[in-house]
Design a protein around this motif. Structure first.
Motif, PDB file in Angstrom:
ATOM      1  N   VAL A  50     -35.279  29.365  31.923  1.00  0.00           N
ATOM      2  CA  VAL A  50     -34.813  28.046  31.490  1.00  0.00           C
ATOM      3  C   VAL A  50     -35.988  27.133  31.158  1.00  0.00           C
ATOM      4  O   VAL A  50     -35.976  26.425  30.142  1.00  0.00           O
ATOM      5  N   VAL A  51     -37.015  27.140  31.992  1.00  0.00           N
ATOM      6  CA  VAL A  51     -38.178  26.279  31.752  1.00  0.00           C
ATOM      7  C   VAL A  51     -38.879  26.658  30.450  1.00  0.00           C
ATOM      8  O   VAL A  51     -39.278  25.786  29.667  1.00  0.00           O
ATOM      9  N   ASP A  52     -39.025  27.945  30.191  1.00  0.00           N
ATOM     10  CA  ASP A  52     -39.642  28.366  28.925  1.00  0.00           C
ATOM     11  C   ASP A  52     -38.836  27.850  27.735  1.00  0.00           C
ATOM     12  O   ASP A  52     -39.407  27.398  26.728  1.00  0.00           O
ATOM     13  N   ALA A  53     -37.513  27.909  27.848  1.00  0.00           N
ATOM     14  CA  ALA A  53     -36.660  27.448  26.747  1.00  0.00           C
ATOM     15  C   ALA A  53     -36.739  25.933  26.584  1.00  0.00           C
ATOM     16  O   ALA A  53     -36.719  25.420  25.456  1.00  0.00           O
ATOM     17  N   ILE A  54     -36.822  25.207  27.688  1.00  0.00           N
ATOM     18  CA  ILE A  54     -36.966  23.747  27.604  1.00  0.00           C
ATOM     19  C   ILE A  54     -38.278  23.387  26.921  1.00  0.00           C
ATOM     20  O   ILE A  54     -38.331  22.495  26.063  1.00  0.00           O
ATOM     21  N   ASN A  55     -39.340  24.075  27.292  1.00  0.00           N
ATOM     22  CA  ASN A  55     -40.641  23.794  26.675  1.00  0.00           C
ATOM     23  C   ASN A  55     -40.631  24.077  25.178  1.00  0.00           C
ATOM     24  O   ASN A  55     -41.379  23.457  24.413  1.00  0.00           O
ATOM     25  N   GLU A  56     -39.776  24.988  24.743  1.00  0.00           N
ATOM     26  CA  GLU A  56     -39.674  25.294  23.315  1.00  0.00           C
ATOM     27  C   GLU A  56     -39.022  24.155  22.535  1.00  0.00           C
ATOM     28  O   GLU A  56     -39.366  23.913  21.381  1.00  0.00           O
ATOM     29  N   VAL A  57     -38.068  23.454  23.160  1.00  0.00           N
ATOM     30  CA  VAL A  57     -37.342  22.404  22.433  1.00  0.00           C
ATOM     31  C   VAL A  57     -37.916  21.015  22.686  1.00  0.00           C
ATOM     32  O   VAL A  57     -37.538  20.052  22.018  1.00  0.00           O
ATOM     33  N   SER A  58     -38.817  20.881  23.640  1.00  0.00           N
ATOM     34  CA  SER A  58     -39.399  19.579  23.954  1.00  0.00           C
ATOM     35  C   SER A  58     -40.783  19.457  23.334  1.00  0.00           C
ATOM     36  O   SER A  58     -41.609  20.361  23.461  1.00  0.00           O
ATOM     37  N   ASP A  59     -41.045  18.324  22.668  1.00  0.00           N
ATOM     38  CA  ASP A  59     -42.402  18.076  22.186  1.00  0.00           C
ATOM     39  C   ASP A  59     -43.034  16.939  22.982  1.00  0.00           C
ATOM     40  O   ASP A  59     -43.967  16.283  22.534  1.00  0.00           O
ATOM     41  N   GLY A  60     -42.507  16.739  24.185  1.00  0.00           N
ATOM     42  CA  GLY A  60     -43.070  15.746  25.085  1.00  0.00           C
ATOM     43  C   GLY A  60     -43.697  16.407  26.294  1.00  0.00           C
ATOM     44  O   GLY A  60     -44.564  17.264  26.173  1.00  0.00           O
ATOM     45  N   VAL A  61     -43.227  16.059  27.485  1.00  0.00           N
ATOM     46  CA  VAL A  61     -43.799  16.588  28.714  1.00  0.00           C
ATOM     47  C   VAL A  61     -43.598  18.102  28.798  1.00  0.00           C
ATOM     48  O   VAL A  61     -42.599  18.645  28.327  1.00  0.00           O
ATOM     49  N   HIS A  62     -44.576  18.778  29.396  1.00  0.00           N
ATOM     50  CA  HIS A  62     -44.521  20.229  29.593  1.00  0.00           C
ATOM     51  C   HIS A  62     -44.045  20.507  31.017  1.00  0.00           C
ATOM     52  O   HIS A  62     -44.501  19.875  31.970  1.00  0.00           O
ATOM     53  N   LEU A  63     -43.117  21.451  31.175  1.00  0.00           N
ATOM     54  CA  LEU A  63     -42.612  21.817  32.499  1.00  0.00           C
ATOM     55  C   LEU A  63     -43.335  23.056  33.014  1.00  0.00           C
ATOM     56  O   LEU A  63     -43.627  23.976  32.252  1.00  0.00           O
ATOM     57  N   CYS A  88     -41.279  13.397  36.994  1.00  0.00           N
ATOM     58  CA  CYS A  88     -42.359  14.385  37.030  1.00  0.00           C
ATOM     59  C   CYS A  88     -42.112  15.506  38.033  1.00  0.00           C
ATOM     60  O   CYS A  88     -42.950  16.393  38.190  1.00  0.00           O
ATOM     61  N   THR A  89     -40.966  15.467  38.731  1.00  0.00           N
ATOM     62  CA  THR A  89     -40.623  16.515  39.690  1.00  0.00           C
ATOM     63  C   THR A  89     -39.150  16.871  39.540  1.00  0.00           C
ATOM     64  O   THR A  89     -38.282  15.993  39.591  1.00  0.00           O
ATOM     65  N   LEU A  90     -38.883  18.158  39.343  1.00  0.00           N
ATOM     66  CA  LEU A  90     -37.517  18.668  39.287  1.00  0.00           C
ATOM     67  C   LEU A  90     -37.373  19.793  40.302  1.00  0.00           C
ATOM     68  O   LEU A  90     -38.367  20.323  40.814  1.00  0.00           O
ATOM     69  N   PHE A  91     -36.138  20.174  40.569  1.00  0.00           N
ATOM     70  CA  PHE A  91     -35.839  21.182  41.582  1.00  0.00           C
ATOM     71  C   PHE A  91     -34.819  22.146  41.002  1.00  0.00           C
ATOM     72  O   PHE A  91     -33.719  21.741  40.615  1.00  0.00           O
ATOM     73  N   PHE A  92     -35.184  23.423  40.897  1.00  0.00           N
ATOM     74  CA  PHE A  92     -34.250  24.451  40.430  1.00  0.00           C
ATOM     75  C   PHE A  92     -33.704  25.154  41.663  1.00  0.00           C
ATOM     76  O   PHE A  92     -34.435  25.853  42.363  1.00  0.00           O
ATOM     77  N   HIS A  93     -32.420  24.955  41.935  1.00  0.00           N
ATOM     78  CA  HIS A  93     -31.907  25.426  43.221  1.00  0.00           C
ATOM     79  C   HIS A  93     -30.426  25.777  43.115  1.00  0.00           C
ATOM     80  O   HIS A  93     -29.845  25.812  42.026  1.00  0.00           O
ATOM     81  N   HIS A  94     -29.818  26.025  44.265  1.00  0.00           N
ATOM     82  CA  HIS A  94     -28.403  26.391  44.308  1.00  0.00           C
ATOM     83  C   HIS A  94     -27.755  25.811  45.556  1.00  0.00           C
ATOM     84  O   HIS A  94     -28.303  24.900  46.188  1.00  0.00           O
ATOM     85  N   ALA A  95     -26.590  26.331  45.924  1.00  0.00           N
ATOM     86  CA  ALA A  95     -25.784  25.710  46.974  1.00  0.00           C
ATOM     87  C   ALA A  95     -26.332  25.902  48.378  1.00  0.00           C
ATOM     88  O   ALA A  95     -25.676  25.508  49.349  1.00  0.00           O
ATOM     89  N   ALA A  96     -27.525  26.466  48.509  1.00  0.00           N
ATOM     90  CA  ALA A  96     -28.161  26.509  49.828  1.00  0.00           C
ATOM     91  C   ALA A  96     -28.355  25.101  50.377  1.00  0.00           C
ATOM     92  O   ALA A  96     -28.455  24.912  51.594  1.00  0.00           O
TER      93      ALA A  96
END
Length: 320
Positions: A50-63, A88-96
């Motif tokens: 997902v992060v690689d795909a976001i970086n492909e469509v964003s021309d701003g901040v890099h994740l 500047c901080t995100l969390f990739f997580h689940h129902a834990a």
């Protein structure tokens, strides 16, 4: 890496321009996406796709994905809670987040964060070690009924796999010997080493072993997997349950709505990419994008249902 910029020129280079939204200035050129588990597991894999795909469509901040494993994801969760709500901080997580709170391992639940977007649902596979001669879920249930506490089952303590295992014991009316491991990759390794007899796994992490060293007993979804067509669903096996891991991105609780919306829009675009669709399909994962309001509603509904179940199972021990 977490870079802070102070000049107007630096801020101008780190906007998030997304169609349909005004640009939002961030104080970083690289934003961290924390993953609370080691590399190699399903959460880490999906985060990187997902992060690689976001970086492909964003021309701003890099994740950038940052693995901060420990305590079934709770170490990373605390890092995000304590982070500045500046985008500047995100969390990739689940129902834990829910299971850890309901079982008293943490004082905070999902509502300590700002939900950004749901991205996927990954149905669970319940598998047994080849050496234990279980060829169906019914065979394992029959043995467990006759030998309470003898079958060892791997879980990540406080995570959703732990909660699902407790739920499964109640549903099947059996007692398993639950043993804790840090993430799915470790659970699979324990089964391959014949230390553990039974565990919840996914196609992404265990596909190369399923049908060989590991015996897939049931696919916990409403229909069979295209890549495992001979494995019956739980309902076909006579047990009415659907189990799986829902993943998404969250941010610190007080993150401004315009920043949350920007990231949600980027994620929506990223999830439409052929690369993401193909990667998820290869690993038996269902793309399920939901915007902030829908994702928040999912958390609310799931939290209410899980709390009711935790009370029923006698494991409801909230600390908050």
């Amino acid at each position: 890496m977490h870079l802070f910029k102070s000049s107007a020129l630096a801020l101008a280079c780190c906007t998030l321009p997304v169609a349909g939204f005004a640009a939002v200035d961030l104080e970083c050129s690289t934003a961290r996406v924390l993953v609370g588990f080691p590399p190699g597991g399903g959460t880490d894999f999906q985060a990187r796709v997902v992060v690689d795909a976001i970086n492909e469509v964003s021309d701003g901040v890099h994740l950038q994905v940052v693995n901060l494993s420990g305590q079934s994801g709770n170490r990373a969760a605390r890092e995000v809670i304590d982070a500045a709500p500046d985008g500047c901080t995100l969390f990739f997580h689940h129902a834990a987040l829910l299971s850890s709170y309901l079982t008293g391992r943490t004082e905070t639940s999902w509502d300590a964060f700002a939900p950004v977007a749901m991205v996927s649902f990954e149905p669970a596979i319940y598998a047994a070690s080849r050496n234990d001669n279980f060829n169906s879920l019914s065979e394992l249930v029959d043995y467990a009924s006759a030998h309470p506490g003898e079958i060892t089952a791997a879980v990540s303590v406080g995570s959703d796999s732990h909660f699902f295992a407790l739920q499964l014991q109640d549903l099947l009316d059996v007692e398993l010997n639950l043993v804790g491991y840090n993430g799915e990759a470790e659970r699979v390794t324990a089964m391959l080493s014949n230390v553990i007899q039974f565990a919840q796994v996914t196609e992404q992490t265990a596909s190369q072993y399923l049908g060989n060293e590991l015996v897939p007993l049931t696919y916990a979804y409403t229909e069979r997997s295209d890549s495992l067509p001979d494995v019956p669903t739980a309902r076909e096996a006579g047990y009415d349950f659907v189990v799986g891991t829902t993943r998404g991105l969250l941010m610190p609780k007080d993150t401004p709505a315009e920043i949350v919306d920007h990231y949600a829009q980027l994620i929506e675009q990223a999830m439409q990419s052929e690369e993401v669709q193909a990667a998820f399909e290869r690993t038996g994962t269902i793309v399920d994008y939901r915007a902030p309001a829908e994702y928040t509603a999912w958390w609310q509904e799931t939290a209410a249902a899980w709390e009711e179940l935790a009370i029923k199972l006698g494991i409801f021990q909230p600390r908050g």
